[in-house]
Scaffold this motif. Structure first.
Motif, PDB file in Angstrom:
ATOM      1  N   ILE A  72       0.836  -1.204   0.000  1.00  0.00           N
ATOM      2  CA  ILE A  72       0.000   0.000   0.000  1.00  0.00           C
ATOM      3  C   ILE A  72       0.866   1.247   0.000  1.00  0.00           C
ATOM      4  CG2 ILE A  72      -1.731   1.277   1.321  1.00  0.00           C
ATOM      5  CD1 ILE A  72      -2.791  -1.430   2.303  1.00  0.00           C
ATOM      6  N   ASN A  75       2.170   1.922  -3.393  1.00  0.00           N
ATOM      7  CA  ASN A  75       1.165   1.898  -4.467  1.00  0.00           C
ATOM      8  C   ASN A  75       0.963   3.289  -5.055  1.00  0.00           C
ATOM      9  OD1 ASN A  75      -2.047   1.997  -5.189  1.00  0.00           O
ATOM     10  ND2 ASN A  75      -1.099   0.010  -5.673  1.00  0.00           N
ATOM     11  N   LEU A  78      -2.776   4.692  -5.178  1.00  0.00           N
ATOM     12  CA  LEU A  78      -3.265   5.341  -3.953  1.00  0.00           C
ATOM     13  C   LEU A  78      -2.791   6.789  -3.901  1.00  0.00           C
ATOM     14  CD1 LEU A  78      -4.604   5.266  -1.145  1.00  0.00           C
ATOM     15  CD2 LEU A  78      -2.417   4.424  -0.243  1.00  0.00           C
ATOM     16  N   TYR A  96     -13.148   5.697  -5.348  1.00  0.00           N
ATOM     17  CA  TYR A  96     -13.086   4.773  -4.210  1.00  0.00           C
ATOM     18  C   TYR A  96     -13.480   3.354  -4.632  1.00  0.00           C
ATOM     19  CZ  TYR A  96     -12.613   8.661  -0.865  1.00  0.00           C
ATOM     20  OH  TYR A  96     -12.168   9.732  -0.150  1.00  0.00           O
ATOM     21  N   TYR A  99     -10.829   1.542  -6.592  1.00  0.00           N
ATOM     22  CA  TYR A  99      -9.623   1.146  -5.830  1.00  0.00           C
ATOM     23  C   TYR A  99     -10.000  -0.006  -4.895  1.00  0.00           C
ATOM     24  CZ  TYR A  99      -5.324   1.576  -3.147  1.00  0.00           C
ATOM     25  OH  TYR A  99      -4.106   1.333  -2.537  1.00  0.00           O
ATOM     26  N   PHE A 129     -11.534   5.050   3.507  1.00  0.00           N
ATOM     27  CA  PHE A 129     -10.877   6.351   3.450  1.00  0.00           C
ATOM     28  C   PHE A 129     -11.601   7.301   4.406  1.00  0.00           C
ATOM     29  CE2 PHE A 129      -9.709   4.370  -0.524  1.00  0.00           C
ATOM     30  CZ  PHE A 129      -8.368   4.729  -0.671  1.00  0.00           C
TER      31      PHE A 129
END
Length: 587
Positions: A72, A75, A78, A96, A99, A129
Motif C-alpha cells: 500500500i 502503491n 493510492l 473509491y 480502488y 478512506f
C-alpha cells in the motif's frame, strides 16, 4: 571447660542416625527434589517448544501485515487518488469503488480485520478512506505515525467505525513530492491472535512493549497493563524463566520477546504462566507415600538397633566397673563377662594385665624417685660449680690487702673499686642455692654497675627503678646480674656514643616483673632468633666462664616452672629489653 562424657550407647545411636537414618532421609529428599526438577524441566521444555511455535505464528502474522503495508505504501494508484483534485463528489465515490486493493487484502488475508486510511486531504469519508480531522490528528497513534515519517509503528487503537480496540500497524504515507498524504492503519484480526494461543495448556498473555495486554483468552484482560509488568520491564533478555507469585500461587513465568520485522521501537512479549503447585501435585503425592514407607523402615530399624545397643551397653558397663576397680588398685578380678566376642576377649586381657601391673608398679615408682633425686643433685652440683668459678675464698682476702695498700699510697679511687669488688665477693661467698632477699640481689647489681661506671666513666649511665614493696620478697641468686652483664658486654661496650642501662622491678598481682633495658647496638631479627634458639636449647653448651643467658634460662624453668623464662625484645641500632617474671616468694 570440662570434657563432655558421652556413653558408647549414645555414640552408636548417633552413628546409626548419621550413617543410616539421615542419609535415607536425605536420599528421599534428593529424589523428591530431583523428581520435581525433572517434572518442571519437562514442563518448561514443553512450554518452550510451544512458545517457539507461537512466536513463529506471530512472526507470520506480523510479516503478512507488514508486507501488506509495504504494498500500500508504494502503491502509485493510492497516491494518485489522494493527490487528484475532484470536481464532483460522484467522481470521488467512483474512484473509491475502483480502488479495490483494501478489499482484496482483507478478503485474502485472514490476519487482517480491516484497513483504513486517514487522509490528510479533506475528502469524502467512506469505510476505508477517512478524513483526519482535528480529533483524529490529536490521537497519540496518529502523532506517533507522523513523527516516524513512514516507519512502521504497532499500536493498540480504536477502530473508527466499530469503536472496538485492535492491535494495528500504523504508518504515515507520503506523496511523490514528499507531502503527507495521511496515515495507514491495518488492524489485526483477533481471531488470528486467538489461533496462536489456541490449544495451549497454560495461561498465555501477548503483550505490546511490555506495557499492554493485546490478547488473552479472557477478553477482560485485553487493553490493560499486565500484573507482572515490573518483571517484564526489569528484564534485559529476550527469553528467560522466573519464579514468582501470581494470583497468590507459586508460578514460573516463561517470557519470550520478539521484534516484528521492520519495527524499530516496538516489541511483542509472549508470557506463559506455569502453575508450579498444580504441576507438582502428583509428584508430591508420590513423595508422601514414599515418606510413609521410609518412616516405617526407620522405626523398625531403630527398635532393632535399640535392642542391640542395650545389650552392648550392659556388657560395656560391666567391663567399665571392673576396670574402675583395677584403677583403684584392686587387681583381684572375680566377675566374668558373658559372650565370646571382642568384649569378652578384652575382659580376659584386662585380667592378665592386672596381674602383671602389681608386679612392676613398685619398680617403676622407685626408679622414678631415684631419677628425680639424681636430677636435683646434679642441678645443685652445677650451681655450686658455677658459683665457685666466680667466688674463690682466697680472692676476698687478697682484694682487702690490695685496698689497704691503695689507701696507704693515697689512691682512693682504686681503694673504692677494691671495696666494691670486695663487697661483691663477700656477697658471693655467702650465696647458696636458696632464695635470698631481693634487696640483697639489688645491692649486688648496684655494686656491679658501680664498677662498670668507674670503668667506662661517662660512656655508661645506669638507673635502678625498684618499687619499695618488691624488696620484701625473695629470689634465687644470680638470675638478674648475668642479664645486666650481658646488656653491658653485648649492648653498650660496642656502642661508640654514651649509653644507659635501666633495671626496673615492679609488683603485679601474682608475680614480680624484672626488666633490664639498654640503648645499645641491639640485634637484627635473625640474630634475635638465633639467641632465642640457643638459650632454649637444653643441650647447648655456652663458651666462656660467665653465667650466660642460657644458664639463667634453664635455672628459671628449673626453679620456677616452664611458664617462667627470659623474654627478649630488640631493635638493631636502638637497643634491647630483657624481661623475666618470677612468682612472689616471701619464704
Amino acid at each position: 571447660m570440662k570434657n563432655i562424657k558421652i556413653k558408647v550407647s549414645h555414640k552408636l545411636l548417633a552413628i546409626y542416625i548419621l550413617v543410616t537414618a539421615i542419609p535415607i532421609l536425605l536420599v528421599g529428599a534428593y529424589l523428591n527434589y530431583s523428581t520435581r526438577e525433572i517434572v518442571l524441566k519437562n514442563v518448561r521444555n514443553e512450554v518452550e517448544t510451544s512458545v517457539d511455535k507461537m512466536e513463529m505464528s506471530l512472526h507470520n502474522i506480523f510479516d503478512r501485515v507488514t508486507n501488506t503495508s509495504d504494498l500500500i505504501y508504494l502503491n502509485e494508484e493510492l497516491k494518485t487518488i489522494l493527490s487528484t483534485d475532484y470536481n464532483e463528489i460522484i467522481d470521488i465515490y467512483n474512484t473509491y469503488n475502483q480502488y479495490t486493493i483494501f478489499k482484496e487484502m482483507i478478503k485474502h488475508y485472514d490476519e487482517i480485520e480491516n484497513i483504513q486510511f486517514f487522509m490528510n486531504k479533506n475528502m469524502i469519508t467512506d469505510s476505508y478512506f477517512i478524513h483526519a480531522d482535528n480529533v483524529i490528528r490529536n490521537n497519540d497513534w496518529y502523532k506517533e505515525a507522523v513523527s516516524k515519517r513512514g516507519k512502521i509503528s504497532w499500536v493498540y487503537m480504536e477502530e473508527q467505525w466499530t469503536k472496538r480496540n485492535y492491535l494495528a500497524l500504523t504508518r504515515a504515507v507520503y506523496g511523490n513530492t514528499n507531502e503527507l498524504l495521511g496515515v495507514l492503519a491495518i488492524y489485526i484480526a483477533p481471531d488470528s491472535l486467538q489461533s496462536v494461543i489456541e490449544g495451549e495448556s497454560y495461561n498465555t498473555f501477548i503483550t505490546l512493549d511490555k506495557k499492554l495486554i493485546i490478547h488473552h483468552e479472557n477478553r477482560q484482560y485485553i487493553g490493560y497493563e499486565p500484573s507482572f509488568q515490573s518483571i517484564l520491564e526489569s528484564s534485559k533478555e529476550d527469553s528467560f524463566l522466573i519464579d514468582t507469585v501470581y494470583n497468590e500461587e507459586e508460578v514460573t513465568l516463561n517470557i519470550h520477546e520478539m521484534v516484528p520485522d521492520k519495527s524499530l521501537d516496538n516489541t511483542i512479549q509472549i508470557t506463559t504462566i506455569i502453575p508450579t503447585e498444580e504441576i507438582m501435585q502428583e509428584p508430591n503425592k508420590v513423595f508422601q507415600q514414599g515418606l510413609v514407607i521410609i518412616s516405617f523402615v526407620l522405626i523398625v530399624s531403630v527398635l532393632l538397633i535399640g535392642i542391640f545397643i542395650r545389650s552392648f551397653s550392659s556388657r560395656i558397663q560391666q567391663l567399665r566397673q571392673t576396670m574402675f576397680q583395677v584403677a583403684k588398685g584392686n587387681f583381684q578380678i572375680k566377675t566374668k563377662v558373658k559372650g565370646t566376642d571382642e568384649i569378652s576377649q578384652v575382659f580376659e586381657d584386662l585380667e592378665t594385665t592386672s596381674k602383671s601391673v602389681q608386679k612392676i608398679i613398685d619398680e617403676v615408682y622407685i626408679h622414678k624417685i631415684k631419677e628425680e633425686t639424681w636430677k636435683r643433685k646434679q642441678k645443685e652440683i652445677d650451681f655450686k660449680m658455677l658459683a665457685s668459678q666466680i667466688n674463690p675464698h682466697f680472692l676476698y682476702n687478697t682484694l682487702e690487702m690490695i685496698r689497704m695498700k691503695a689507701l696507704i699510697n693515697k689512691d682512693p679511687e682504686v681503694a673504692k673499686i677494691i671495696k666494691i669488688l670486695s663487697k661483691m665477693m663477700r656477697s658471693a661467698l655467702e650465696r647458696t642455692d636458696k632464695p635470698v632477699s631481693i634487696k640483697e640481689e639489688i645491692q649486688l647489681i648496684e655494686h656491679y654497675l658501680e664498677i662498670q661506671k668507674l670503668r667506662f666513666g661517662d660512656q655508661i649511665e645506669y638507673r635502678l627503678n625498684v618499687e619499695e614493696s618488691v624488696c620484701s620478697y625473695r629470689i634465687y641468686p644470680l638470675l638478674i646480674q648475668p642479664i645486666v652483664e650481658n646488656a653491658i658486654i653485648h649492648g653498650l661496650e660496642q656502642k661508640e656514643e654514651p649509653g644507659y642501662i635501666i633495671v626496673s622491678m615492679i609488683e603485679e598481682d601474682r608475680q614480680i616483673v624484672i626488666e633490664v633495658k639498654d640503648n645499645g647496638i641491639g640485634m637484627s631479627k635473625e640474630t634475635l632468633q638465633e639467641v632465642n634458639q640457643k638459650i632454649n636449647d637444653v643441650d647447648y653448651q655456652s663458651n666462656g666462664n660467665r653465667i650466660g643467658l642460657h644458664n639463667v634460662q634453664q635455672r628459671l624453668r628449673l626453679l620456677y616452672g616452664e611458664e617462667y623464662y627470659i623474654h627478649i625484645e630488640s631493635i638493631q641500632g636502638l637497643g634491647t629489653t630483657m624481661t623475666i617474671n618470677i612468682p612472689k616468694n616471701t619464704m
